[in-house]
Design a protein around this motif. Structure first.
Motif, PDB file in Angstrom:
ATOM      1  N   ALA A  97      -2.373 -14.493   8.247  1.00 49.70           N
ATOM      2  CA  ALA A  97      -3.283 -14.043   7.193  1.00 49.70           C
ATOM      3  C   ALA A  97      -3.551 -15.146   6.183  1.00 49.70           C
ATOM      4  O   ALA A  97      -4.650 -15.232   5.616  1.00 49.70           O
ATOM      5  CB  ALA A  97      -2.724 -12.811   6.496  1.00 49.70           C
ATOM      6  N   GLU A  98      -2.567 -16.013   5.926  1.00 48.45           N
ATOM      7  CA  GLU A  98      -2.780 -17.116   4.980  1.00 48.45           C
ATOM      8  C   GLU A  98      -3.783 -18.110   5.533  1.00 48.45           C
ATOM      9  O   GLU A  98      -4.612 -18.653   4.794  1.00 48.45           O
ATOM     10  CB  GLU A  98      -1.453 -17.817   4.701  1.00 48.45           C
ATOM     11  CG  GLU A  98      -0.449 -16.953   3.948  1.00 48.45           C
ATOM     12  CD  GLU A  98       0.830 -17.708   3.684  1.00 48.45           C
ATOM     13  OE1 GLU A  98       0.762 -18.869   3.238  1.00 48.45           O
ATOM     14  OE2 GLU A  98       1.916 -17.135   3.919  1.00 48.45           O
ATOM     15  N   VAL A  99      -3.709 -18.354   6.831  1.00 46.87           N
ATOM     16  CA  VAL A  99      -4.685 -19.251   7.445  1.00 46.87           C
ATOM     17  C   VAL A  99      -6.059 -18.596   7.440  1.00 46.87           C
ATOM     18  O   VAL A  99      -7.067 -19.241   7.146  1.00 46.87           O
ATOM     19  CB  VAL A  99      -4.260 -19.626   8.874  1.00 46.87           C
ATOM     20  CG1 VAL A  99      -5.271 -20.593   9.491  1.00 46.87           C
ATOM     21  CG2 VAL A  99      -2.866 -20.246   8.879  1.00 46.87           C
ATOM     22  N   GLU A 100      -6.101 -17.312   7.756  1.00 46.48           N
ATOM     23  CA  GLU A 100      -7.379 -16.598   7.714  1.00 46.48           C
ATOM     24  C   GLU A 100      -8.018 -16.706   6.337  1.00 46.48           C
ATOM     25  O   GLU A 100      -9.229 -16.956   6.214  1.00 46.48           O
ATOM     26  CB  GLU A 100      -7.182 -15.130   8.084  1.00 46.48           C
ATOM     27  CG  GLU A 100      -8.473 -14.323   8.000  1.00 46.48           C
ATOM     28  CD  GLU A 100      -8.310 -12.879   8.440  1.00 46.48           C
ATOM     29  OE1 GLU A 100      -9.144 -12.053   8.040  1.00 46.48           O
ATOM     30  OE2 GLU A 100      -7.357 -12.587   9.189  1.00 46.48           O
ATOM     31  N   GLU A 101      -7.235 -16.558   5.305  1.00 47.67           N
ATOM     32  CA  GLU A 101      -7.771 -16.658   3.952  1.00 47.67           C
ATOM     33  C   GLU A 101      -8.315 -18.061   3.677  1.00 47.67           C
ATOM     34  O   GLU A 101      -9.367 -18.220   3.045  1.00 47.67           O
ATOM     35  CB  GLU A 101      -6.688 -16.299   2.939  1.00 47.67           C
ATOM     36  CG  GLU A 101      -7.149 -16.330   1.478  1.00 47.67           C
ATOM     37  CD  GLU A 101      -8.216 -15.301   1.160  1.00 47.67           C
ATOM     38  OE1 GLU A 101      -8.891 -15.461   0.128  1.00 47.67           O
ATOM     39  OE2 GLU A 101      -8.398 -14.332   1.939  1.00 47.67           O
ATOM     40  N   ALA A 102      -7.621 -19.087   4.160  1.00 46.41           N
ATOM     41  CA  ALA A 102      -8.095 -20.467   3.974  1.00 46.41           C
ATOM     42  C   ALA A 102      -9.427 -20.677   4.677  1.00 46.41           C
ATOM     43  O   ALA A 102     -10.329 -21.353   4.152  1.00 46.41           O
ATOM     44  CB  ALA A 102      -7.054 -21.449   4.498  1.00 46.41           C
ATOM     45  N   VAL A 103      -9.570 -20.119   5.873  1.00 42.79           N
ATOM     46  CA  VAL A 103     -10.819 -20.250   6.621  1.00 42.79           C
ATOM     47  C   VAL A 103     -11.947 -19.512   5.906  1.00 42.79           C
ATOM     48  O   VAL A 103     -13.068 -20.030   5.765  1.00 42.79           O
ATOM     49  CB  VAL A 103     -10.643 -19.724   8.060  1.00 42.79           C
ATOM     50  CG1 VAL A 103     -11.976 -19.723   8.806  1.00 42.79           C
ATOM     51  CG2 VAL A 103      -9.617 -20.572   8.817  1.00 42.79           C
ATOM     52  N   ARG A 104     -11.661 -18.319   5.441  1.00 48.65           N
ATOM     53  CA  ARG A 104     -12.688 -17.548   4.719  1.00 48.65           C
ATOM     54  C   ARG A 104     -13.138 -18.281   3.451  1.00 48.65           C
ATOM     55  O   ARG A 104     -14.337 -18.316   3.129  1.00 48.65           O
ATOM     56  CB  ARG A 104     -12.151 -16.162   4.357  1.00 48.65           C
ATOM     57  CG  ARG A 104     -12.010 -15.212   5.538  1.00 48.65           C
ATOM     58  CD  ARG A 104     -11.599 -13.820   5.072  1.00 48.65           C
ATOM     59  NE  ARG A 104     -11.421 -12.883   6.166  1.00 48.65           N
ATOM     60  CZ  ARG A 104     -12.383 -12.197   6.753  1.00 48.65           C
ATOM     61  NH1 ARG A 104     -13.637 -12.355   6.320  1.00 48.65           N
ATOM     62  NH2 ARG A 104     -12.124 -11.364   7.735  1.00 48.65           N
ATOM     63  N   LYS A 105     -12.188 -18.869   2.733  1.00 46.52           N
ATOM     64  CA  LYS A 105     -12.543 -19.574   1.492  1.00 46.52           C
ATOM     65  C   LYS A 105     -13.402 -20.796   1.779  1.00 46.52           C
ATOM     66  O   LYS A 105     -14.362 -21.078   1.037  1.00 46.52           O
ATOM     67  CB  LYS A 105     -11.276 -19.973   0.746  1.00 46.52           C
ATOM     68  CG  LYS A 105     -10.583 -18.812   0.042  1.00 46.52           C
ATOM     69  CD  LYS A 105      -9.355 -19.285  -0.728  1.00 46.52           C
ATOM     70  CE  LYS A 105      -8.728 -18.134  -1.498  1.00 46.52           C
ATOM     71  NZ  LYS A 105      -7.516 -18.561  -2.256  1.00 46.52           N
ATOM     72  N   ALA A 106     -13.086 -21.528   2.838  1.00 46.56           N
ATOM     73  CA  ALA A 106     -13.891 -22.702   3.186  1.00 46.56           C
ATOM     74  C   ALA A 106     -15.312 -22.292   3.533  1.00 46.56           C
ATOM     75  O   ALA A 106     -16.283 -22.947   3.121  1.00 46.56           O
ATOM     76  CB  ALA A 106     -13.249 -23.451   4.351  1.00 46.56           C
ATOM     77  N   ALA A 107     -15.448 -21.218   4.286  1.00 44.00           N
ATOM     78  CA  ALA A 107     -16.784 -20.755   4.658  1.00 44.00           C
ATOM     79  C   ALA A 107     -17.565 -20.273   3.442  1.00 44.00           C
ATOM     80  O   ALA A 107     -18.763 -20.553   3.303  1.00 44.00           O
ATOM     81  CB  ALA A 107     -16.678 -19.640   5.696  1.00 44.00           C
ATOM     82  N   ALA A 108     -16.888 -19.555   2.557  1.00 42.05           N
ATOM     83  CA  ALA A 108     -17.557 -19.029   1.365  1.00 42.05           C
ATOM     84  C   ALA A 108     -17.983 -20.136   0.418  1.00 42.05           C
ATOM     85  O   ALA A 108     -19.039 -20.054  -0.225  1.00 42.05           O
ATOM     86  CB  ALA A 108     -16.632 -18.047   0.646  1.00 42.05           C
ATOM     87  N   ALA A 109     -17.166 -21.191   0.324  1.00 43.96           N
ATOM     88  CA  ALA A 109     -17.457 -22.267  -0.629  1.00 43.96           C
ATOM     89  C   ALA A 109     -18.435 -23.290  -0.088  1.00 43.96           C
ATOM     90  O   ALA A 109     -19.282 -23.815  -0.839  1.00 43.96           O
ATOM     91  CB  ALA A 109     -16.151 -22.959  -1.026  1.00 43.96           C
ATOM     92  N   GLU A 110     -18.334 -23.609   1.218  1.00 48.27           N
ATOM     93  CA  GLU A 110     -19.046 -24.771   1.739  1.00 48.27           C
ATOM     94  C   GLU A 110     -20.116 -24.470   2.786  1.00 48.27           C
ATOM     95  O   GLU A 110     -21.031 -25.271   2.967  1.00 48.27           O
ATOM     96  CB  GLU A 110     -18.036 -25.761   2.357  1.00 48.27           C
ATOM     97  CG  GLU A 110     -16.854 -26.109   1.477  1.00 48.27           C
ATOM     98  CD  GLU A 110     -17.235 -26.868   0.211  1.00 48.27           C
ATOM     99  OE1 GLU A 110     -18.420 -27.232   0.059  1.00 48.27           O
ATOM    100  OE2 GLU A 110     -16.349 -27.097  -0.631  1.00 48.27           O
TER     101      GLU A 110
END
Length: 278
Positions: free
Chosen positions: A15-28
């Motif tokens: 879930a921590e990795v999933e959150e990192a992936v979601r944040k990258a997509a949302a930001a960039e």
């Protein structure tokens, strides 16, 4: 710490990795979707091989966040390898490797098509341990953990087997990315009972196989960032992979190509035989 984290990933820290992936997509990525200017897009090796500011920014974002989650790990990303091919050698080393394709399906992304995704896989010693496939514009997130199965949006997925007698739907390499020998091999799929078509985003084609919506793929390139996440996803959903030589796919390269990934072992063997002229 490395061994502890790897075990924890297998035991629930996905879930921590999933959150990192979601944040990258949302930001960039998503703020630039359908908002790219002409100078935001660059050809790398031809008109079908594109990179955008979103690819580069998302990979940088993921590189920072993923290595922070696992100190001592390294990143093999598509854009980093394009800038420095020696980065790819990390796949042969001892450190855990995050394999990253920030925007898989850049051509679709550039044209405003939502069928693109972000791919992340965690590997060590040539073995993919976990993978994350996120299609932000489609709001789909698939996760696979070695030995623990595959899920899409939290629900287990299984590839199943093609219906008896049904024509096999197969996604194949784009002709622009094949050698003459590979083109001849792929022509082996032009037979009754098989319906080949050029692939879109490799990551989403793998997801389609894992969900049982596509019967197989036949790809003639082996870059780990395009395949690592999907190979584990399909395997954990019950599918199978083989190279044209009948060998397992090697993450670091040197494979006999084309190779196939299919909903089940029998379908993989049928596709392999056709690719080999059988």
């Amino acid at each position: 710490m490395i061994e502890d984290f790897l075990e924890q990933v297998l035991d629930g820290r996905t879930a921590e990795v999933e959150e990192a992936v979601r944040k990258a997509a949302a930001a960039e990525i998503m703020p630039r979707f359908r908002q790219l200017a002409a100078d935001d897009i660059v050809e790398k090796n031809g008109p079908h091989d594109l990179v955008t500011v979103a690819d580069r920014a998302a990979e940088a974002h993921l590189t920072a966040s993923l290595t922070a989650l696992l100190p001592g790990s390294v990143v093999v990303g598509e854009e980093a390898v394009h800038a420095d091919p020696t980065v790819y050698e990390a796949l042969r080393g001892d450190a855990p490797v995050w394999i990253v394709d920030p925007v898989d399906g850049t051509r679709q992304f550039v044209h405003g098509d939502p069928a693109f995704c972000t791919l992340v896989a965690l590997a060590r010693h040539g073995e993919v341990l976990a993978s994350w496939t996120f299609a932000p514009a489609l709001e789909q997130f698939a996760v696979a953990v070695r030995g623990r199965g595959a899920t899409l949006d939290g629900q287990e997925i299984r590839s199943g087997s093609p219906a008896p007698g049904a024509a096999l739907e197969v996604a194949t390499s784009h002709p622009d990315y094949t050698t003459p020998d590979q083109k001849r091999a792929l022509l082996g799929l032009v037979v009754e009972g098989v319906r080949p078509r050029p692939c879109g985003s490799a990551g989403l084609e793998y997801l389609a196989v894992a969900r049982g919506e596509l019967d197989a793929t036949a790809f003639s390139w082996e870059y780990a960032w395009d395949h690592a996440a999907g190979l584990l996803l399909v395997a954990e959903a019950g599918g199978a992979t083989t190279t044209i030589a009948g060998e397992p796919f090697r993450l670091a390269g040197g494979n006999a190509l084309p190779f196939t990934t299919a909903r089940d072992a029998a379908t993989a063997e049928r596709i392999r035989t056709l690719l080999g002229g059988g």
